[in-house]
Each structure stands twice: as C-alpha cells, then as structure tokens.
Design an enzyme around this catalytic site. Structure first.
Site, mmCIF file in Angstrom:
data_model
loop_
_atom_site.group_PDB
_atom_site.id
_atom_site.type_symbol
_atom_site.label_atom_id
_atom_site.label_comp_id
_atom_site.label_asym_id
_atom_site.label_seq_id
_atom_site.Cartn_x
_atom_site.Cartn_y
_atom_site.Cartn_z
ATOM 1 N N ASN A 36 44.530 -40.960 92.507
ATOM 2 C CA ASN A 36 45.985 -41.018 92.542
ATOM 3 C C ASN A 36 46.589 -40.723 91.162
ATOM 4 O O ASN A 36 47.101 -39.637 90.924
ATOM 5 C CB ASN A 36 46.414 -42.395 93.067
ATOM 6 C CG ASN A 36 47.901 -42.456 93.396
ATOM 7 O OD1 ASN A 36 48.681 -41.610 92.962
ATOM 8 N ND2 ASN A 36 48.299 -43.437 94.163
ATOM 9 N N ASP A 37 46.468 -41.678 90.245
ATOM 10 C CA ASP A 37 47.118 -41.504 88.941
ATOM 11 C C ASP A 37 46.590 -40.291 88.176
ATOM 12 O O ASP A 37 47.343 -39.627 87.468
ATOM 13 C CB ASP A 37 46.939 -42.767 88.091
ATOM 14 C CG ASP A 37 47.579 -43.981 88.756
ATOM 15 O OD1 ASP A 37 48.582 -43.795 89.471
ATOM 16 O OD2 ASP A 37 47.075 -45.100 88.562
#
Lengths: 94, 459
Positions: free
Chosen positions: B386-387
């Site tokens: 995600n990040d």
C-alpha cells in the site's frame, strides 16, 4: 583495569566497527533477513560471559543462578539463530 | 588451557564470524559462511569450558540443553512470514543475556571496580535491559497482541526524558557506592521500563526500523560486556552486530525518507482524520473487478511486474504468487518482481518469502534497479502493498509520506491491486492509486484471489 588495556579494547572496538560496516555494506538486500538472524546468532557470544558467571564458584549462589539464566538466553540465540539462518539460506536458489 | 591460548581461540572465533558475514555477500556462498560462523561459536564455547577453575558444569549443561530445545524448536517451527517476530525475540534474548552477565559480574565476589569497568557494566545492563523489554514490545506489536497504532499520551516524551535523567542520577550514585543494592535494582527497573515506554508510541509501519535498531543495541550491549570482562571476542562480535543493525536502520530510514529521530518520536501512523473534514482525500471512484476481468488482462500481457507487500505475507500468498508468475512465465510473459526496501516488516522479508516459494532470486529487483521500467510495462500486480506504491509520496506535499521513494507502478499500462479491503495502510493514509483510471481493484483474500486467477487462466 589499567589504562593500556582500556585503550587496546577501545582500539579493537573502533576498528571492528569500521571493518564490520565494510563487510555489511556488501551484503545484498535479498540477504538482509538472514543477516539479521545471523547477527542474532553471533551476539550469542555473550554465552562466554554467561558460562564464566555460572561456573565462578563451587557452591551454588545467586550469581550462578543469574549466569544460568544468561546461559539459557544466549543459547537460544546461538542455536535458534544459526538454525533459522541455515533454514532460510537453503531456500535461496538460482 | 592458559589464558593466552584461550584468547587466541577467541580471536579465531571472531575471525570466523567476520568471514561468515563476508560470505553473505552472495546467496551462493552464504551457507558456507553460516557454517564457518557456527564453527567459530563452537570453538569459543568449547574453549571457555576449559577455563581453569570453572565449576558448575551440571548447571551449565542444563542451561545449554534448555536453550537448545527452545531455540531449536523455534527455528524449526517458525513460519517464514513470522521472521520479524522471531528476530525481535532473538534481539530480546541477546539484550537479556548481556544484561544478566553484567548483573552477575556486579553481584560477584569482586566488588572493587575501576571506573571504566563500572561504566561499561552499567551500560551493558541498561542497554541490554531496554533491548529486552523493547523487543518484547516490538514482538507484541508485530503479533497484534497490542495495538499496532502508536500509543501516545500527554507528556510522553517528557516522562521518557525524565526516566533517562533519573537513570543517569542513579548511575552516578552507584558510581560512588557500587555496593548499594537499592540503587542497582532501581537502575535495572528504570532501564526495563524505558524499553517499554520508548517502543509503544511507535507505529506498526516503523517496526522494521525498530527491529534493526534493537538488533544494533543488542550488539552494543555485548560489546559493553566485552569491555567489562576484558574479552576481545565479545568486543569484536558486539561491534559487528552493532554495525549491522545501525546500517540496516539507516537503509530503512532512507527508504522512508525519514530521520531516525522522526521514527522514534513522531508517533507516525496515527489515523489522519483531517483528510475527510477538508475534503482533500482522493476523489474518484474505486473500480472493483471480478477474477475473470483481471484474468483477461493478464492473459493479454507481454510483461508483468509483481509488487509484493506485507499483505502477501499476512495471507500466506507467496506460493500462490509464484504459481501465477510461473504460469505466465511459461506463456512467454516477462515476469519480474519489484521489492521495495520497506515492503514487509523487516529488511529482506519479501525476498525470504519468495525464496521459500522457489522464486529464483534473479527475478527479484530492488527499487532503484526496476523503477524506470514500470513505464514500459503492460501490467503491474500489487499484492498487499500500500504505502510503498502510494503516488502521494511524489505529488502531495501535505502527505505524511511525501518524499519517500516509492515504486512508480501507476506508469504501467494497467495496475491490478489485490487487497483485502479498503482499509488504510500502515501509514494511516488513503492511497490515490486505488482511484486511478488505469487501476483495477480485486478485493478479497490475496491467496484465494491468486488461486482463482491461476485456475481461470488455465481454462
């Protein structure tokens, strides 16, 4: 401890830090996890101090008990660290 | 054995440990390195047992047996996805062992310490103690036993600062009177509580950094013990571990474009609530797709880059990932893997998982080696990351991760994201990648999604 011994110890420490940094910088990212578990294994060298503390006298004392606990912790690192590192390294294939 | 012979063997052990690390420079030689390192350790333990006047062999053997059973069992049983937890616990054991050795020395028959020995014993006890409890906290966070979000309260840093100050004051008291038991235990208690209090305000996203840092501390504690016992093997080995931990810490911090101070004190990963209020969150619609749609895209791809993240580990999806990669590879698709340095929860975590699933390590590429290739790639498959693929790091100066080097996945023709739900990542922020026009979301458990994809493709 005399000053000469202290200076020799500090010299070894500084040189080992630099030598270690050079060696570790060459470890590729793909092996960083085995590097960490391998470091755990060698930090178990504290077992040397633990053995000496456990066996410092013939009679059982609080010191031998503390040493005994240290032997357990250090052995976990030595045995667990080397075994899990070996297990991981066997997985890396071309 | 005389003291000189013993010290020569210790030198041999230290040399073998260094060779062990040197051989870690390639997966081909790494196993040999580990073996050499083991021989070094066996030699050090063996020679120590021949020390003149050593007693208590029964106790020593019992201790070694207990440690071997625990360590061996853990090493054989641990899942590769849980390596961060395992290393966290090993860091803790290392800290505990050093602290205990220092304590034994302190309470030993020799109570006349010169100031250098006293300082190093105290440092060994303090660093070892906080490494022990700090590592247990890191373990609890990784295992979700306590909240992975930062735990903060007013005056937190003031309280931690005060503890450090009181510890120093007590240390100076002990300096004047090394036999003061109350002060001794006071220092021990403070260092143990410092480990807990310093780690709880740090969020799950930063645990890779904390594990590296505690790894470094455990080495430093060993070095301090080495100084106090005047043992060169401990000094050298401790500095190797200390250097390794600090280098990895720096690599992790650089990969997040953050300073170590920021990691330690900023409570990164608190859910950001202002985004919704100001309406500055990502806009657009999330497009959820079915397995068949995604399979069609994959079947027509000429090149594929797979980006794994912690979600792949959490879903135990590494084998299913390799199955999909292998199948597409056989169909002539150019399949590669892009590994962000902070993907997963420790350095090299993804590499070990993919190695476990028999992905050849030549297919794995580091961020700087593959980032320019996304632009010419047909499909990127993001599995539980995600990040590390959030474009806000490049485009949104107000984002907490702004400036962090990220994988440029959005430059590929199509991005497929396998995700369990729309929950935010470790950093606690939305990801605009999921809202982009060329992004296809496939919701569900990563492993079963991948298995369904392979089954559909093979039809």
């Amino acid at each position: 401890m005399d000053t000469g011994t202290i200076i020799i110890g500090l010299t070894i420490f500084v040189l080992a830090c630099f030598a270690g940094a050079e060696l570790i910088a060459k470890v590729p990212p793909t092996l960083h996890t085995p590097l960490m578990s391998g470091s755990n294994a060698i930090s178990g060298i504290a077992i040397v101090g633990a053995l000496l503390a456990t066996g410092h006298s013939e009679s059982f004392s609080s010191i031998s008990l503390i040493g005994f606990l240290a032997v357990i912790f250090a052995t976990i690192n030595v045995v667990g660290g080397y075994m899990v590192t070996r297990r991981m390294l066997q997985m890396f294939k071309k | 054995m005389s003291n000189h012979s013993i010290n020569l063997i210790y030198l041999l052990s230290a040399t073998l440990f260094m060779l062990g690390i040197k051989y870690l420079s390639s997966p081909n030689t790494a196993k040999r390195g580990n073996l050499l390192s083991m021989i070094g350790m066996a030699a050090a333990i063996g020679i120590t047992l021949t020390t003149p006047g050593l007693h208590g062999f029964t106790l020593i053997i019992i201790g070694i047996i207990i440690g071997t059973v625990i360590g061996g069992y853990a090493a054989l049983k641990v899942k590769m996805t849980s390596m961060p937890e395992m290393v966290a616990l090993f860091n803790g054991c290392g800290g505990a062992a050093s602290a205990l050795v220092a304590m034994a020395e302190f309470r030993g028959p020799n109570t006349e310490f010169d100031s250098f020995t006293l300082i190093t014993l105290l440092l060994s006890m303090i660093i070892g103690g906080l490494t022990f409890t700090g590592s247990l906290m890191a373990y609890a966070k990784l295992q979700d036993l306590i909240s992975t979000r930062p735990i903060t309260y007013p005056g937190q840093q003031f309280i931690n600062g005060a503890i450090v100050l009181v510890t120093l004051v007590l240390a100076s008291l002990l300096f004047q009177d090394p036999s003061n038991t109350l002060v001794f235990f006071g220092i021990l208690a403070l260092s143990l509580s410092l480990g807990v209090l310093a780690v709880i305000p740090i969020g799950g996203a930063d645990m890779p950094v904390i594990i590296c840092l505690l790894n470094s501390y455990s080495g430093l504690a060993v070095s301090m013990t080495g100084f106090a016992l005047n043992n060169n093997a401990l000094i050298i080995t401790g500095s190797l571990v200390g250097a390794s931990g600090i280098i990895l810490t720096k690599i992790m911090c650089d990969a997040m474009n953050r300073s170590l101070a920021n990691v330690l004190f900023s409570a990164f990963g608190k859910i950001i609530e202002s985004a919704d209020d100001t309406g500055e969150g990502p806009t657009g619609t999330i497009k959820g797709y079915e397995v068949e749609d995604v399979a069609t895209i994959l079947a027509n791809a000429g090149s594929l880059i797979i980006v794994p993240g912690y979600g792949m580990a959490a879903a135990q999806a590494q084998h299913a990932t390799r199955e999909l990669g292998d199948y597409l590879g056989e169909q002539g698709v150019n399949v590669r893997y892009a590994i962000h340095p902070v993907a997963g929860r420790m350095p090299g975590h993804m590499n070990v998982l993919l190695a476990e699933a028999d992905v050849p390590y030549e297919q794995l590429f580091a961020l700087e080696d593959i980032n320019d290739d996304f632009a010419g790639t047909d499909v990127v498959l993001v599995i539980g990351a995600n990040d590390v693929v959030n474009p806000a790091a490049k485009t949104n100066p107000s984002s907490p991760i702004y400036g962090m080097p990220v994988l440029d996945v959005e430059k590929a023709t199509t991005v497929i994201v396998l995700k369990r739900s729309m929950s935010v990542g470790f950093a606690g922020i939305e990801n605009e990648l999921f809202f982009m026009d060329n992004t296809m979301m496939l919701f569900g458990d990563a492993r079963s999604s991948l298995q369904k994809l392979v089954a559909t493709l093979k039809q």
